[in-house]
Design an enzyme around this catalytic site. Structure first.
Site, PDB file in Angstrom:
ATOM      1  N   TYR A 285    -105.465  80.940 -50.576  1.00  0.00           N
ATOM      2  CA  TYR A 285    -104.520  80.947 -51.905  1.00  0.00           C
ATOM      3  C   TYR A 285    -103.261  81.499 -51.404  1.00  0.00           C
ATOM      4  CZ  TYR A 285    -102.648  80.866 -56.350  1.00  0.00           C
ATOM      5  OH  TYR A 285    -101.635  80.754 -57.465  1.00  0.00           O
TER       6      TYR A 285
ATOM      7  N   LYS B 142     -99.495  79.746 -51.062  1.00  0.00           N
ATOM      8  CA  LYS B 142     -98.333  79.942 -52.141  1.00  0.00           C
ATOM      9  C   LYS B 142     -97.057  80.585 -51.112  1.00  0.00           C
ATOM     10  CE  LYS B 142     -99.329  78.342 -55.871  1.00  0.00           C
ATOM     11  NZ  LYS B 142     -98.167  77.459 -56.593  1.00  0.00           N
TER      12      LYS B 142
HETATM   13  C1  UD1 Z   1    -105.621  84.952 -60.248  1.00  0.00           C
HETATM   14  C2  UD1 Z   1    -105.249  83.597 -60.476  1.00  0.00           C
HETATM   15  C3  UD1 Z   1    -104.292  83.122 -59.542  1.00  0.00           C
HETATM   16  C4  UD1 Z   1    -103.182  84.038 -59.191  1.00  0.00           C
HETATM   17  C5  UD1 Z   1    -103.715  85.534 -58.938  1.00  0.00           C
HETATM   18  C6  UD1 Z   1    -102.605  86.518 -58.967  1.00  0.00           C
HETATM   19  C7  UD1 Z   1    -106.907  82.458 -61.493  1.00  0.00           C
HETATM   20  C8  UD1 Z   1    -108.006  81.610 -61.474  1.00  0.00           C
HETATM   21  N1  UD1 Z   1    -106.559  82.804 -60.481  1.00  0.00           N
HETATM   22  O1  UD1 Z   1    -106.536  85.237 -59.184  1.00  0.00           O
HETATM   23  O2  UD1 Z   1    -103.835  82.043 -59.627  1.00  0.00           O
HETATM   24  O3  UD1 Z   1    -102.240  83.880 -58.329  1.00  0.00           O
HETATM   25  O4  UD1 Z   1    -104.508  85.764 -60.350  1.00  0.00           O
HETATM   26  O5  UD1 Z   1    -103.531  87.943 -58.692  1.00  0.00           O
HETATM   27  O6  UD1 Z   1    -106.283  82.596 -62.754  1.00  0.00           O
HETATM   28  N2  UD1 Z   1    -113.658  89.076 -61.845  1.00  0.00           N
HETATM   29  C9  UD1 Z   1    -114.968  89.748 -62.207  1.00  0.00           C
HETATM   30  N3  UD1 Z   1    -115.930  88.807 -62.967  1.00  0.00           N
HETATM   31  C10 UD1 Z   1    -115.607  87.542 -63.112  1.00  0.00           C
HETATM   32  C11 UD1 Z   1    -114.442  86.699 -62.477  1.00  0.00           C
HETATM   33  C12 UD1 Z   1    -113.372  87.697 -61.907  1.00  0.00           C
HETATM   34  O7  UD1 Z   1    -115.099  90.936 -61.949  1.00  0.00           O
HETATM   35  O8  UD1 Z   1    -116.478  86.901 -63.746  1.00  0.00           O
HETATM   36  C13 UD1 Z   1    -112.779  90.083 -61.150  1.00  0.00           C
HETATM   37  C14 UD1 Z   1    -112.369  89.622 -59.680  1.00  0.00           C
HETATM   38  O9  UD1 Z   1    -113.405  89.933 -58.691  1.00  0.00           O
HETATM   39  C15 UD1 Z   1    -111.204  90.119 -59.678  1.00  0.00           C
HETATM   40  C16 UD1 Z   1    -110.441  90.362 -61.028  1.00  0.00           C
HETATM   41  O10 UD1 Z   1    -111.702  90.014 -61.858  1.00  0.00           O
HETATM   42  O11 UD1 Z   1    -111.141  91.471 -59.041  1.00  0.00           O
HETATM   43  C17 UD1 Z   1    -109.588  88.972 -61.432  1.00  0.00           C
HETATM   44  O12 UD1 Z   1    -110.106  87.726 -61.039  1.00  0.00           O
HETATM   45  P1  UD1 Z   1    -109.515  86.401 -60.927  1.00  0.00           P
HETATM   46  O13 UD1 Z   1    -109.274  86.206 -62.700  1.00  0.00           O
HETATM   47  O14 UD1 Z   1    -110.232  85.388 -60.677  1.00  0.00           O
HETATM   48  O15 UD1 Z   1    -107.865  86.455 -60.531  1.00  0.00           O
HETATM   49  P2  UD1 Z   1    -107.242  86.612 -59.229  1.00  0.00           P
HETATM   50  O16 UD1 Z   1    -108.280  86.518 -58.161  1.00  0.00           O
HETATM   51  O17 UD1 Z   1    -106.660  87.982 -59.261  1.00  0.00           O
END
Ligand code: UD1
Length: 311
Positions: free
Chosen positions: A143, A147
Site C-alpha cells: 500500500y 502511494k
Molecule cells: C490506515 C489507513 C491507510 C492509511 C494509513 C496511514 C485504513 C483502512 N487504512 O492504515 O489508508 O494510509 O492508515 O497510517 O484506514 N488494529 C487493531 N485491531 C483492529 C484493526 C486494527 O489492533 O481490529 C491496529 C492495527 O494493527 C494497527 C492500528 O490498529 O496497528 C491501525 O490500523 P488501521 O486502522 O488498519 O490503519 P493503518 O494500517 O495504519
C-alpha cells in the site's frame, strides 16, 4: 464558475471534499468514481455536482470536451487499506499507480492543478517522531509503496510538465461515512464491535500508536491545497499520538459501553509501531491546521453511526 474534478468523490474522504467544495458558491464539482467502494448516497444531490461512473484505470484518452473549464483535479480514487493491498497487489498497483498516471494526464491536458492523496504509509517505520516531510520514505507494505509511486509520478509531472502539484500525506483518517467491512480501519472496527456487542481484536500489544485525523479537517486541507499557490508535499495530521489501547478506552467512554471481550492477536504484517505528524509545513504554506480533537471527532462519528444504522 470553475469546475473541480474529484476522483473517488463518492468515497469517504472524497465525499467530504465535495461537501467542502460546495461551500464555495462559484465552484462546480465533477465526481469521477467507479463505485467499487464509493456510494452514490455519499454525494449530495445538487445542480452543481455531476457524477460520472468511470474507472480511472481505463481512462486512457479522456473525452476532454466533457470537462470544460476545469481548474483542478483532486485525486482520491485509490485502494486505501494496507490489508486489502497486501491481498491484492496487482489491483493496488493498477488502481493507485496506473490510475494516478491517467488522472495526471487528465490534469495535464486540462492544465489543472493537481492535489494527490498520499499517505503517511510512504514513510514506513518512523526513524524519528514527529515525522516531518524530510523523513526518509521506505514503505513497509505494498500500500505504502503504491502511494509513494503515485506521489513520485505526480512530482515528475510537476518537474517535467510544470503541472501544479500538491501531495498531501494524510495520517489515519476517520469520521462519518468511513467504509465498513473487512478492510476498514481500526476506528470503524472498534465502533462496530462495541455497538454490536462483539469482541474487539487488538493486533500486537496495543501500544502501537497512530495520529488520527478527522475527515473534515482532511477535506479542508484538500480544498486549501487546490486553491493555494503552494506546490510540494505536506503532512496532514494532528500532531497527537494515540495508542490503540487508548483509542479503545476513548471510544468506550464516548459510547458509554465497554468491549465485551478483547481478543489479542499477533501483530499484523506490515504494521508500523508509531506515528505522529509534524504539520508545520501545511500550517505555513497552506494556512491549514487541524481543528477537531479526537474526542470531538469520535463523538461526531458515533452520532453518525447511531443515526445511519439500526444499532
Ligand atoms: C490506515 C489507513 C491507510 C492509511 C494509513 C496511514 C485504513 C483502512 N487504512 O492504515 O489508508 O494510509 O492508515 O497510517 O484506514 N488494529 C487493531 N485491531 C483492529 C484493526 C486494527 O489492533 O481490529 C491496529 C492495527 O494493527 C494497527 C492500528 O490498529 O496497528 C491501525 O490500523 P488501521 O486502522 O488498519 O490503519 P493503518 O494500517 O495504519
Amino acid at each position: 464558475m470553475t469546475s473541480v474534478i474529484v476522483t473517488g468523490g463518492a468515497g469517504f474522504i472524497g465525499s467530504h471534499t465535495v461537501d467542502e467544495l460546495l461551500k464555495l458558491p462559484e465552484v462546480r464539482v465533477i465526481v469521477l468514481d467507479n463505485f467499487r467502494s464509493g456510494s452514490r448516497s455519499n454525494v449530495p444531490e445538487c445542480p452543481r455536482v455531476s457524477l460520472v461512473n468511470l474507472d480511472l484505470r481505463k481512462l486512457e484518452d479522456p473525452a476532454l470536451s466533457f470537462f470544460d473549464e476545469v481548474s483542478g483535479v483532486i485525486h482520491l480514487a485509490a485502494i486505501v487499506s494496507v490489508e486489502e493491498a497486501y491481498m491484492n497487489p496487482r489491483l493496488t498497483i493498477e488502481t493507485n499507480v496506473l490510475g494516478t498516471l491517467n488522472a495526471l494526464e487528465l490534469a495535464r491536458k486540462l492544465d489543472a492543478k493537481f492535489v494527490y492523496a498520499s499517505s503517511v504509509a510512504v514513510y514506513g517505520e518512523p526513524q524519528k517522531i514527529p515525522i516531518d516531510e524530510s523523513h526518509p520514505t521506505i514503505p513497509v507494505n505494498i500500500y505504502g509503496l503504491s502511494k509513494l509511486m503515485g506521489e513520485q509520478l505526480a512530482m515528475r509531472y510537476s518537474e517535467d510538465y510544470g503541472l501544479g502539484v500538491v501531495s498531501l500525506r494524510y495520517f489515519n483518517v476517520y469520521g462519518p461515512r468511513m467504509r465498513g467491512g473487512p478492510y476498514s480501519g481500526v476506528i470503524n472496527k472498534f465502533i462496530e464491535a462495541l455497538l454490536r456487542g462483539e469482541p474487539v481484536r487488538i493486533f500486537g500489544d496495543g501500544d502501537q500508536t497512530r495520529d488520527f485525523i478527522y475527515v473534515e479537517d482532511v477535506a479542508r486541507a484538500n480544498v486549501k491545497a487546490l486553491f493555494s499557490h503552494a506546490k510540494g508535499i505536506f503532512n496532514i495530521g494532528t500532531g497527537v499520538e494515540t495508542s490503540v489501547k487508548e483509542l479503545l478506552a476513548v471510544i468506550s467512554r464516548t459510547l458509554g459501553k465497554e468491549a465485551r471481550e478483547v481478543i489479542w492477536e499477533p501483530p499484523r504484517k506490515g504494521d508500523v509501531r508509531r506515528s505522529r505528524a509534524c504539520y508545520e509545513a501545511a500550517q505555513t504554506h497552506l494556512g491549514w491546521r487541524p481543528e477537531v480533537s479526537l474526542e470531538e471527532g469520535l463523538r461526531r462519528t458515533l452520532n453518525w453511526y447511531l443515526n445511519a444504522s439500526s444499532y
